[in-house]
Design an enzyme around this catalytic site. Structure first.
Site, short mmCIF file in Angstrom:
data_model
loop_
_atom_site.label_atom_id
_atom_site.label_comp_id
_atom_site.label_asym_id
_atom_site.label_seq_id
_atom_site.Cartn_x
_atom_site.Cartn_y
_atom_site.Cartn_z
N LYS A 197 -5.90 -4.54 2.56
CA LYS A 197 -5.13 -4.92 3.97
C LYS A 197 -4.14 -4.01 4.17
CE LYS A 197 -1.88 -7.73 4.55
NZ LYS A 197 -1.24 -7.32 5.77
N GLU A 271 4.35 -1.34 -6.46
CA GLU A 271 4.91 -0.10 -6.27
C GLU A 271 6.05 -0.67 -5.32
OE1 GLU A 271 6.56 2.33 -4.60
OE2 GLU A 271 4.86 3.36 -3.52
N CYS A 305 10.15 4.73 -0.02
CA CYS A 305 10.50 4.00 -1.11
C CYS A 305 11.30 5.14 -2.07
CB CYS A 305 9.35 3.42 -1.97
SG CYS A 305 8.04 4.44 -1.98
N GLU A 402 18.24 -1.20 -0.37
CA GLU A 402 17.51 -0.35 0.22
C GLU A 402 17.49 -0.75 1.78
OE1 GLU A 402 13.10 -1.09 -0.45
OE2 GLU A 402 12.92 1.05 -0.51
P1 NAI Z 1 6.23 -6.54 2.80
O1 NAI Z 1 6.46 -6.16 1.57
O2 NAI Z 1 6.38 -8.04 3.37
O3 NAI Z 1 4.81 -6.03 3.44
C1 NAI Z 1 4.31 -5.09 2.70
C2 NAI Z 1 2.61 -5.62 2.88
O4 NAI Z 1 2.43 -6.74 1.98
C3 NAI Z 1 2.28 -5.86 4.31
O5 NAI Z 1 0.86 -5.42 4.15
C4 NAI Z 1 2.37 -7.21 4.43
O6 NAI Z 1 1.54 -7.84 5.35
C5 NAI Z 1 2.06 -7.74 2.94
N1 NAI Z 1 2.57 -9.27 2.74
C6 NAI Z 1 3.71 -9.76 3.08
N2 NAI Z 1 3.79 -11.01 2.54
C7 NAI Z 1 2.84 -10.94 1.54
C8 NAI Z 1 2.57 -12.24 0.83
N3 NAI Z 1 3.18 -13.09 0.49
N4 NAI Z 1 1.43 -11.90 -0.27
C9 NAI Z 1 0.66 -10.83 -0.02
N5 NAI Z 1 0.94 -9.63 0.97
C10 NAI Z 1 1.95 -9.94 1.78
O7 NAI Z 1 7.53 -5.55 3.33
P2 NAI Z 1 8.12 -5.70 5.00
O8 NAI Z 1 8.37 -6.97 5.46
O9 NAI Z 1 7.12 -4.87 5.88
O10 NAI Z 1 9.32 -4.68 4.66
C11 NAI Z 1 10.47 -5.28 4.50
C12 NAI Z 1 11.07 -4.44 3.48
O11 NAI Z 1 10.35 -4.11 2.26
C13 NAI Z 1 11.61 -3.06 4.05
O12 NAI Z 1 12.67 -2.98 4.97
C14 NAI Z 1 11.89 -2.06 2.89
O13 NAI Z 1 13.01 -2.18 2.42
C15 NAI Z 1 10.63 -2.65 1.84
N6 NAI Z 1 9.50 -2.00 1.83
C16 NAI Z 1 9.09 -1.20 0.73
C17 NAI Z 1 7.99 -0.36 0.78
C18 NAI Z 1 7.64 0.75 -0.34
O14 NAI Z 1 6.91 1.63 0.05
N7 NAI Z 1 8.08 0.28 -1.50
C19 NAI Z 1 7.18 -0.40 2.04
C20 NAI Z 1 7.56 -1.54 2.96
C21 NAI Z 1 8.64 -2.06 2.84
#
Ligand code: NAI
Ligand code: MG
Length: 499
Positions: A197, A271, A305, A402
């Site tokens: 996804k 991650e 990240c 972050e």
């Molecule tokens: P998120 O963790 O909500 O989204 C990442 C992925 O997880 C997306 O594909 C999303 O659709 C999916 N997702 C969301 N809720 C889920 C659930 N309950 N179960 C399974 N999958 C789910 O991150 P978001 O809201 O886009 O960003 C929020 C913050 O997270 C950012 O501001 C940043 O600080 C951090 N982040 C860190 C990342 C990294 O590379 N470690 C990447 C993206 C965000």
């Protein structure tokens, strides 16, 4: 007077050295109005019947509509993956598997301009980064894991490596295609099938990747791609026929997934976020270090990240470093992601822009000193000026949380011990940078820093052969390298101990 001299006479010396626009042509990309879900080797209409628009964050213009896959769609995708796993993929010879991976890698190289343009259109990152980083690294991951596919017995001697089964993979929006490659390549090399996804704001390169899979004639169902938001991700996580979950994203969602999977026996790798220290000692080559600081935090608008978001400068060189850094910031070019001269592209989404804006306001309120170079922001789209905070205390939110944007918080230290203490004073532990002339200091710092990846005299360097991952709230499990295969394999434990 010759013609040439006369013309030169009329063309005065330019008053500035502004770059002329150098936009990459976008017509290499052909977009559909609407995309379904990729299940069993075909793009099909979602059973949910729901779609949502995906935007160009630099203009806020819609690019296409994509499916909001529901329970039934995820179920179909998992069944297709299970079927492909049991009736073919896990049984074909490993050398055959490798051929498909090599093919995918080569097609990604051949179509790299198309992918780079689409990645920049849908995600807002500068074309020079998608062209020179995301695409070459994505192809390199497939090449690298293709090489392992028929050597698993050598990689894990006496441990009878077997694939896990169906892998559910949920990826974020900061490196859409690269995160896909990090996840899909090792899964396939190890003989698993996949339900992937992409993130809701950046689904388009994953959907174009479906076309690559068709071109590579990958058997139907080996990789399935369902688009949608967190609800779709949650459906994958809880599906009983999924054997392993790989997640990259926020710590908050990572923790929720871990809770959900507790006791189910499903394998999990996470991650998550980071708040890395980039540590500059007084014997470092300062001009290079300044380039490393800039690359560490402004690369990909800071949506990284492992970004070097906390700068730790040794007190004796604080002033020259900050002065050089501010000067360098004035030369960064912010604007059209498709312009080849652009250094800072668009912020990925309105949601992320709001988060950055809120944390920057908190930094000012708490008493940090803000610096932003003069910079005109485009009228439409999501943008944030590269920002440096000085006078930052460790307790400030901008030093703790972050931000995931182009915002650097500067702290100082006097001794190496103080640098370690401050660097490790975070709930995260993903990465760190050390800048010094002394090799012995690099080694001793690397031993004491609690971070999964430590760069010395460089920053944000990636290689498929090098494992990547964190400690503490940055998650667990490694991606890349030999380590990156382990989460996708069942390995015989007793034999390992006996042998
Ligand atoms: P998120 O963790 O909500 O989204 C990442 C992925 O997880 C997306 O594909 C999303 O659709 C999916 N997702 C969301 N809720 C889920 C659930 N309950 N179960 C399974 N999958 C789910 O991150 P978001 O809201 O886009 O960003 C929020 C913050 O997270 C950012 O501001 C940043 O600080 C951090 N982040 C860190 C990342 C990294 O590379 N470690 C990447 C993206 C965000
Ligand atoms: Mg979220």
């Amino acid at each position: 007077m010759t013609d040439l001299e006369r013309r030169q006479d009329r063309a005065p010396v330019p008053s500035g050295w502004d770059y002329a626009p150098a936009p990459e042509a976008r017509d290499i990309v052909t977009l559909e109005d609407r995309y379904g879900v990729f299940i069993g080797g075909e793009l099909v209409d979602p059973r949910s019947g729901e779609y949502f628009p995906t935007l160009d964050p630099s203009t806020e213009e819609p690019l296409a509509e994509v499916a909001q896959a529901g329970t039934e769609d995820v179920d179909l995708a998992v069944h297709a993956a299970r079927d492909a796993f049991e009736n073919g993929w896990s049984g074909i010879s490993p050398a055959e598997r490798a051929k498909y991976l090599f093919r995918i890698a080569r097609i990604l190289q051949e179509r790299s301009r198309e992918f780079a343009v689409l990645e920049s259109l849908n995600g807002g990152k500068p074309i020079k980064e998608s062209r020179d980083v995301d695409l070459p690294l994505s192809a390199a991951h497939f090449f690298y894991y293709a090489g392992w596919a028929d050597k698993l017995e050598y990689a894990f001697p006496n441990r009878r490596p077997k694939p896990v089964g169906v892998a559910g993979q949920i990826i974020p929006w900061n490196f859409p295609l690269l995160m896909l490659a990090w996840k899909v390549a090792p899964a396939l090399a190890a003989g698993n099938t996949v339900v992937l996804k992409p993130a809701e704001t950046t689904p388009l390169t994953a959907l174009l990747f479906a076309d690559v899979l068709r071109q590579a004639e990958l058997p139907p169902g080996v990789v399935n791609i369902v688009t949608g938001d967190g609800r779709t991700g949650a459906e994958i996580v809880k599906h009983e026929n999924v054997d392993k979950i790989a997640f990259t994203g926020s710590t908050e969602v990572g923790k929720a997934i871990q809770r959900e999977l507790a006791g189910t026996g499903k394998k999990l790798t996470l991650e998550l976020g980071g708040k890395a220290a980039n540590i500059i000692f007084d014997d470092a080559a300062l001009d290079q270090a300044v380039e490393g600081i800039v690359n560490g935090i402004y690369f990909n608008q800071g949506h990284v990240c492992c970004a070097g978001s906390r700068l730790l400068v040794q007190e004796s060189i604080y002033e020259p470093v900050i002065e050089k850094l501010k000067k360098r910031l004035q030369t960064l070019r912010l604007g059209d992601p498709l312009d080849k001269n652009t250094d800072i592209g668009a912020i990925n989404s309105k949601m992320q822009l709001d988060k950055i804006t809120e944390l920057v306001a908190a930094g000012k309120d708490e008493g940090a000193e803000i610096y932003q170079p003069p910079c005109r922001l485009p009228e439409k789209g999501y943008w944030f000026v590269p920002t440096v905070f000085t006078n930052v205390a460790q307790s400030y939110r901008i030093a703790q949380e972050e931000i995931f944007g182009p915002v650097l918080s500067v702290l100082t230290f006097r001794t190496p011990d103080e640098a370690i203490e401050k660097a490790n004073n975070t709930p995260y532990g993903l990465s760190a940078g050390v800048w010094t002339e002394k090799g012995s200091r690099i080694l001793s710092m690397a031993q004491k820093l609690k971070a999964g990846v430590i760069w010395a005299n460089t920053y944000n360097r990636f290689d498929p052969s090098s494992p990547f991952g964190g400690y503490k709230e940055s998650g667990f499990g490694r991606e890349g390298g030999l380590h990156g295969l382990e989460p996708y394999l069942e390995l015989d434990e007793s034999e390992a101990r006996g042998g």
